[in-house]
Write an enzyme that holds these catalytic residues in place. Structure first.
Site, PDB file in Angstrom:
ATOM      1  N   HIS A  25       4.398   0.631   4.236  1.00  0.00           N
ATOM      2  CA  HIS A  25       4.231   0.233   2.831  1.00  0.00           C
ATOM      3  C   HIS A  25       2.835   0.637   2.394  1.00  0.00           C
ATOM      4  CE1 HIS A  25       5.143  -3.062  -0.402  1.00  0.00           C
ATOM      5  NE2 HIS A  25       4.325  -2.131  -0.892  1.00  0.00           N
ATOM      6  N   HIS A  27       1.218   3.002  -0.783  1.00  0.00           N
ATOM      7  CA  HIS A  27       1.344   3.852  -1.976  1.00  0.00           C
ATOM      8  C   HIS A  27       0.194   4.853  -1.919  1.00  0.00           C
ATOM      9  CE1 HIS A  27       4.305   1.194  -3.958  1.00  0.00           C
ATOM     10  NE2 HIS A  27       3.669   0.246  -3.283  1.00  0.00           N
ATOM     11  N   HIS A 205      10.963  -2.733  -3.481  1.00  0.00           N
ATOM     12  CA  HIS A 205      10.086  -3.885  -3.625  1.00  0.00           C
ATOM     13  C   HIS A 205      10.910  -5.054  -4.157  1.00  0.00           C
ATOM     14  CE1 HIS A 205       7.006  -0.930  -3.145  1.00  0.00           C
ATOM     15  NE2 HIS A 205       6.007  -1.713  -3.514  1.00  0.00           N
ATOM     16  N   GLU A 208       8.084 -10.304  -4.228  1.00  0.00           N
ATOM     17  CA  GLU A 208       6.615 -10.402  -4.263  1.00  0.00           C
ATOM     18  C   GLU A 208       6.275 -11.325  -5.433  1.00  0.00           C
ATOM     19  OE1 GLU A 208       2.669  -7.556  -4.923  1.00  0.00           O
ATOM     20  OE2 GLU A 208       4.629  -6.876  -5.599  1.00  0.00           O
ATOM     21  N   ASP A 286      -0.412  -1.509   1.454  1.00  0.00           N
ATOM     22  CA  ASP A 286       0.002  -1.437   0.054  1.00  0.00           C
ATOM     23  C   ASP A 286      -0.838  -0.428  -0.727  1.00  0.00           C
ATOM     24  OD1 ASP A 286       1.517  -1.995  -2.154  1.00  0.00           O
ATOM     25  OD2 ASP A 286       0.869  -4.070  -2.394  1.00  0.00           O
ATOM     26  N   ASP A 287      -1.867  -0.888  -1.421  1.00  0.00           N
ATOM     27  CA  ASP A 287      -2.770  -0.030  -2.200  1.00  0.00           C
ATOM     28  C   ASP A 287      -4.199  -0.301  -1.718  1.00  0.00           C
ATOM     29  OD1 ASP A 287      -0.967   1.074  -4.580  1.00  0.00           O
ATOM     30  OD2 ASP A 287      -0.443  -1.028  -4.245  1.00  0.00           O
TER      31      ASP A 287
END
Length: 347
Positions: A25, A27, A205, A208, A286-287
């Site tokens: 996961h 991005h 996704h 969340e 994630d980011d």
């Protein structure tokens, strides 16, 4: 693997860094560090709304997912050429290898780029060249997952899929990201059905900011194989039973969850409860440029905040990540052998 292995903090941190694991996961646009944003802005003559790197970093004060996405899309505006996408991905790959990652599955958002006039071919060529370079020079395995932006229409997702099909061999699956609230998975039922017919792997996704009902929809309507995030699944006991029974992987992102106020503090995070409930949880970043850390940082800070997590849970999380990946079975078996040998060395 010994189940009673307990390590002091420094040794545990080293184990967390060096154990073989995958990242499922990430991005890739979310790995764009402020320094590289400014470098690419200069390269491409793009004017930024921030005076310098520090000014941009100070803007990373998100209150929710949408406030993050606003700045995320602004940062992506500097990506214009194949070289830009190559440089961004290679910067991430180098960090991943330093964090003990043996395989990474990168989300990319073509609509973020095609909607501003960057051809799909430019995006996919840059990312593919980086993947090939990382495999050759760093020994890092990787794959690409094309994500549809859920705040846009399903018609736009179909258009993106058609644009991507000539490059079908360059990505392994599709996902669903961007604003979760108000955009349930079933909005994309038809395009996911088409992707399933094409033999693409499916993830989304869910759970969340969105409710457990979105996880059910992702499973039953979209027929996904993995749930990205999924931390709110614990609110629904029947859903927990389903996820555990079917061994559906959850790609959990602890630092992201805190940054976006899914949990107020890392000590409130439910990663330990997910594992204790028999769920196939994994740890991911994630980011990372926006949320305070790459994969190792997520592991170290989460384990420090949750005393119940120790070496046995680290092994489970790493093994889950390998088994949940879309890599070849032979590669997974090799990485699990390496994982077992690595933990044996800490006895």
């Amino acid at each position: 693997m010994r189940t009673d292995l307990t390590l002091p903090p420094d040794a545990l941190a080293e184990l967390l860094r060096t154990m073989p694991k995958t990242e499922l996961h990430i991005h890739i646009e979310g790995s764009l560090e402020p320094e590289l944003i400014f470098e690419l802005a200069r390269r491409n003559g793009v004017a930024l709304a921030y005076p310098d790197v520090d000014g941009l970093r100070r803007a990373y004060a998100f209150t929710d997912l949408q406030s993050f996405l606003d700045i995320y899309y602004a940062g992506a505006s500097v990506l214009q050429t194949e070289a830009d996408f190559f440089d961004m991905a290679m910067a991430y790959f180098r960090r991943a290898v330093a964090d003990g990652v043996v395989h990474a599955e990168l989300f990319f958002d073509p609509q973020t780029h095609t909607d501003r006039g960057v051809p799909f071919e430019t995006v996919i060529r840059g990312l593919t060249r980086a993947r090939e370079t990382a495999q050759r020079e760093l020994g890092l395995s990787s794959a690409l997952i094309l994500c549809f932006l859920r705040h846009l229409s399903e018609e736009a997702a179909f258009e993106t899929l058609e644009e991507a099909l000539p490059w079908r061999d360059h990505f392994v699956g599709v996902g669903l990201d961007s604003s979760e609230r108000g955009h349930p998975p079933e909005k994309f039922a038809k395009v996911f059905a088409r992707c399933r017919e094409l033999g693409l792997r499916l993830v989304a996704h869910a759970g969340e900011e969105g409710p457990p009902a979105y996880v059910w929809s992702a499973l039953d309507v979209l027929k996904v194989e993995r749930i990205d995030h999924g931390v709110r699944a614990l609110e629904d006991a029947n859903l927990v039973q389903r996820l555990a029974r079917d061994r559906v992987p959850l790609t959990v992102c602890p630092l992201s969850n805190v940054k976006l106020r899914v949990f107020d503090r890392l000590s409130d995070h439910n990663l330990g409860q997910l594992l204790a409930s028999g769920l196939v949880a994994t740890v991911n970043s994630d980011d990372p440029a926006y949320f305070g850390g790459y994969l190792h940082q997520n592991f170290v800070e989460t384990f420090a905040a949750l005393p119940a997590l120790q070496a046995p849970q680290a092994y489970t999380l790493a093994r889950n990540s390998i088994e949940a990946s879309f890599a070849q079975a032979s590669a997974k078996a090799r990485w699990i052998e390496q994982l077992d040998a690595h933990f044996a060395s800490f006895h």
